[in-house]
Design a protein around this motif. Structure first.
Motif, PDB file in Angstrom:
ATOM      1  N   PHE A  48     -10.928  21.212  -1.640  1.00 25.53           N
ATOM      2  CA  PHE A  48     -11.107  20.553  -3.021  1.00 25.53           C
ATOM      3  C   PHE A  48     -11.850  21.679  -3.916  1.00 25.53           C
ATOM      4  N   SER A  49     -11.022  21.748  -4.829  1.00 28.20           N
ATOM      5  CA  SER A  49     -11.699  22.601  -6.013  1.00 28.20           C
ATOM      6  C   SER A  49     -11.257  22.193  -7.306  1.00 28.20           C
ATOM      7  N   ALA A  50     -12.001  22.240  -8.253  1.00 27.62           N
ATOM      8  CA  ALA A  50     -12.039  22.083  -9.743  1.00 27.62           C
ATOM      9  C   ALA A  50     -12.036  23.626  -9.976  1.00 27.62           C
ATOM     10  N   ASN A  51     -11.004  24.329 -10.109  1.00 24.43           N
ATOM     11  CA  ASN A  51     -11.184  25.888 -10.724  1.00 24.43           C
ATOM     12  C   ASN A  51     -10.955  26.121 -11.858  1.00 24.43           C
ATOM     13  N   PHE A  52     -11.029  25.553 -12.782  1.00 21.23           N
ATOM     14  CA  PHE A  52     -10.834  25.539 -14.160  1.00 21.23           C
ATOM     15  C   PHE A  52     -11.063  26.729 -14.919  1.00 21.23           C
ATOM     16  N   VAL A  53     -12.547  26.781 -14.558  1.00 20.89           N
ATOM     17  CA  VAL A  53     -13.426  27.951 -15.359  1.00 20.89           C
ATOM     18  C   VAL A  53     -12.886  29.302 -14.542  1.00 20.89           C
ATOM     19  N   LYS A  54     -12.319  29.243 -13.544  1.00 21.62           N
ATOM     20  CA  LYS A  54     -11.652  30.685 -13.027  1.00 21.62           C
ATOM     21  C   LYS A  54     -10.321  31.161 -13.967  1.00 21.62           C
ATOM     22  N   ALA A  81       0.857  -1.423  -0.042  1.00 17.24           N
ATOM     23  CA  ALA A  81      -0.007   0.209   0.048  1.00 17.24           C
ATOM     24  C   ALA A  81       0.797   1.197   0.175  1.00 17.24           C
ATOM     25  N   ILE A  82       0.274   2.232  -0.363  1.00 12.90           N
ATOM     26  CA  ILE A  82       1.135   3.522  -0.693  1.00 12.90           C
ATOM     27  C   ILE A  82       0.275   4.817   0.110  1.00 12.90           C
ATOM     28  N   VAL A  83       1.282   5.493   0.858  1.00 15.13           N
ATOM     29  CA  VAL A  83       0.456   6.964   1.306  1.00 15.13           C
ATOM     30  C   VAL A  83       1.183   7.977   0.349  1.00 15.13           C
ATOM     31  N   LEU A  84       0.100   8.749  -0.407  1.00 14.99           N
ATOM     32  CA  LEU A  84       0.538   9.957  -1.147  1.00 14.99           C
ATOM     33  C   LEU A  84       0.534  11.158  -0.078  1.00 14.99           C
ATOM     34  N   ALA A  85       1.353  11.666   0.188  1.00 20.24           N
ATOM     35  CA  ALA A  85       1.115  13.075   1.168  1.00 20.24           C
ATOM     36  C   ALA A  85       2.258  14.321   0.436  1.00 20.24           C
ATOM     37  N   SER A  86       2.018  15.335   1.201  1.00 18.10           N
ATOM     38  CA  SER A  86       2.915  16.512   0.650  1.00 18.10           C
ATOM     39  C   SER A  86       3.312  17.585   1.797  1.00 18.10           C
ATOM     40  N   ALA A  87       4.275  18.207   1.866  1.00 19.01           N
ATOM     41  CA  ALA A  87       4.714  18.940   2.809  1.00 19.01           C
ATOM     42  C   ALA A  87       4.176  20.149   2.625  1.00 19.01           C
ATOM     43  N   GLY A  88       4.275  21.211   3.709  1.00 19.07           N
ATOM     44  CA  GLY A  88       3.366  22.407   3.790  1.00 19.07           C
ATOM     45  C   GLY A  88       2.200  22.491   3.896  1.00 19.07           C
ATOM     46  N   LYS A  89       1.596  23.710   3.623  1.00 18.99           N
ATOM     47  CA  LYS A  89       0.383  23.913   3.796  1.00 18.99           C
ATOM     48  C   LYS A  89      -0.812  23.337   2.806  1.00 18.99           C
ATOM     49  N   ALA A  90      -0.194  23.347   1.565  1.00 21.76           N
ATOM     50  CA  ALA A  90      -1.240  22.959   0.262  1.00 21.76           C
ATOM     51  C   ALA A  90      -0.841  21.468   0.051  1.00 21.76           C
ATOM     52  N   PHE A  91      -1.832  20.880  -0.144  1.00 22.80           N
ATOM     53  CA  PHE A  91      -1.527  19.450  -0.691  1.00 22.80           C
ATOM     54  C   PHE A  91      -1.034  19.427  -2.007  1.00 22.80           C
ATOM     55  N   CYS A  92      -1.667  20.243  -3.090  1.00 17.72           N
ATOM     56  CA  CYS A  92      -1.243  20.418  -4.351  1.00 17.72           C
ATOM     57  C   CYS A  92      -2.125  21.551  -5.109  1.00 17.72           C
ATOM     58  N   ALA A  93      -1.692  22.737  -5.172  1.00 17.99           N
ATOM     59  CA  ALA A  93      -2.400  23.849  -5.664  1.00 17.99           C
ATOM     60  C   ALA A  93      -2.595  23.955  -7.032  1.00 17.99           C
ATOM     61  N   GLY A  94      -2.484  22.809  -7.889  1.00 14.84           N
ATOM     62  CA  GLY A  94      -2.734  22.822  -9.019  1.00 14.84           C
ATOM     63  C   GLY A  94      -1.287  23.055 -10.043  1.00 14.84           C
ATOM     64  N   ALA A  95      -1.484  23.035 -11.078  1.00 13.65           N
ATOM     65  CA  ALA A  95      -0.369  22.696 -12.315  1.00 13.65           C
ATOM     66  C   ALA A  95       0.487  24.120 -12.167  1.00 13.65           C
ATOM     67  N   ASP A  96       1.793  23.966 -12.415  1.00 14.10           N
ATOM     68  CA  ASP A  96       2.599  24.970 -12.314  1.00 14.10           C
ATOM     69  C   ASP A  96       2.506  25.889 -13.458  1.00 14.10           C
ATOM     70  N   LEU A  97       2.056  27.087 -13.493  1.00 14.86           N
ATOM     71  CA  LEU A  97       1.842  27.905 -14.497  1.00 14.86           C
ATOM     72  C   LEU A  97       3.008  29.067 -14.849  1.00 14.86           C
ATOM     73  N   GLY A 121      -7.364  34.875 -17.172  1.00 14.97           N
ATOM     74  CA  GLY A 121      -7.369  33.679 -16.069  1.00 14.97           C
ATOM     75  C   GLY A 121      -6.094  33.375 -15.515  1.00 14.97           C
ATOM     76  N   VAL A 122      -4.962  33.399 -16.247  1.00  9.30           N
ATOM     77  CA  VAL A 122      -3.720  33.196 -15.797  1.00  9.30           C
ATOM     78  C   VAL A 122      -3.104  34.397 -15.157  1.00  9.30           C
ATOM     79  N   ARG A 123      -3.201  35.541 -15.537  1.00 10.13           N
ATOM     80  CA  ARG A 123      -2.756  36.758 -14.942  1.00 10.13           C
ATOM     81  C   ARG A 123      -3.669  36.963 -13.679  1.00 10.13           C
ATOM     82  N   ALA A 124      -4.880  36.528 -13.569  1.00 10.67           N
ATOM     83  CA  ALA A 124      -5.724  36.705 -12.279  1.00 10.67           C
ATOM     84  C   ALA A 124      -5.282  35.723 -11.254  1.00 10.67           C
TER      85      ALA A 124
END
Length: 260
Positions: free
Chosen positions: A130-136, A53-69, A245-248
């Motif tokens: 949890f957010s699917a924020n793509f439209v933003k 079994a595998i545990v997937l975790a992350s350091a810091g305050k965010a699990f993952c705030a999305g793709a690197d833009l 959207g990217v700028r925002a």
């Protein structure tokens, strides 16, 4: 024993449970390189008969705030080829046979939500969102989320998340089936490892066979859906709304969208 995969990923083994930790400050944004390292780590775990079994975790305050833009390895600087390469790695993640438990301590946004949904189970702290924020962003959902999110929470709730971009808190996610357990932040990793250990104590061949039956052709479905998502994103990427959207997002403000 701790093993490093690239600069932002480590794997630690305790008994039959491997804990994979993403550490890419400040918000654990995913890049193609990080996703490739993560897929390599999970595939190596798959090949290790001692890991059940595998545990997937992350350091810091965010699990993952999305793709690197932003960075040179980021999606925005590598065009649609970068997005497709990211989705190639996502399909590798969904192809892993070893059960995965995600420990979500903060924001799981966009691609970060997609990453959380790679896992079989999600243990979250009250601070998780949890957010699917793509439209933003003026963008179409990706990472196979148009398949995986409705599969988990139902079409109506998935539509609500997709079309509003709202953040769903952990307790609401628990009621929806998006989250399996909510525990205090200080006990989060231990709780995820405990659940992974509960899986790992069972007959591994039976666990894998049962998981395959339950997930069906999930990896193939994600591949097909990311192909469609990628095509829609290619169209929207050329719009003024996407650039705004990217700028925002970079400026941490609402987008001023014009529908063009």
């Amino acid at each position: 024993m701790k093993t490093a995969y690239g600069e932002n990923l480590t794997v630690t083994l305790d008994g039959h449970v491997a804990t994979v930790v993403i550490d890419r400050p400040p918000y654990n944004h995913v890049s193609v390189g990080l996703m490739r390292d993560l897929a390599d780590a999970l595939e190596d775990a798959d090949r290790d008969n001692n890991i059940r079994a595998i545990v997937l975790a992350s350091a810091g305050k965010a699990f993952c705030a999305g793709a690197d833009l932003v960075s040179s390895d980021g999606i925005a600087n590598n065009g649609m080829g970068g997005i497709n390469a990211l989705y190639d790695q996502a399909v590798r993640l969904f192809s892993v046979e070893t059960p995965i438990v995600a420990a979500v301590q903060g924001a799981a946004v966009g691609a970060g939500l997609g990453l959380a949904l790679v896992a079989d189970f999600r243990v979250a702290s009250p601070e998780a969102k949890f957010s699917a924020n793509f439209v933003k962003l003026g963008f179409h959902p990706g990472f196979g989320l148009t398949h995986t999110l409705p599969r988990l929470v139902g079409e109506q709730r998935a539509s609500l998340m997709f079309l509003t971009g709202r953040r769903v808190p952990a307790e609401e996610g628990l009621a929806w089936g998006l989250v399996d357990e909510v525990v205090p932040q200080e006990r989060l990793l231990a709780a995820a490892q405990r659940l992974a250990g509960e899986i790992a104590e069972n007959a591994p061949l039976a666990v894998i066979a049962t998981r395959k039956t339950l997930r069906g052709e999930l990896a193939a479905a994600v591949r097909a859906r990311t192909n469609h998502e990628h095509a829609e994103q290619a169209i929207l990427r050329t719009t003024e709304d996407f650039a705004e959207g990217v700028r925002a997002v970079q400026e941490r403000r609402p987008g001023n969208f014009q529908g063009r």
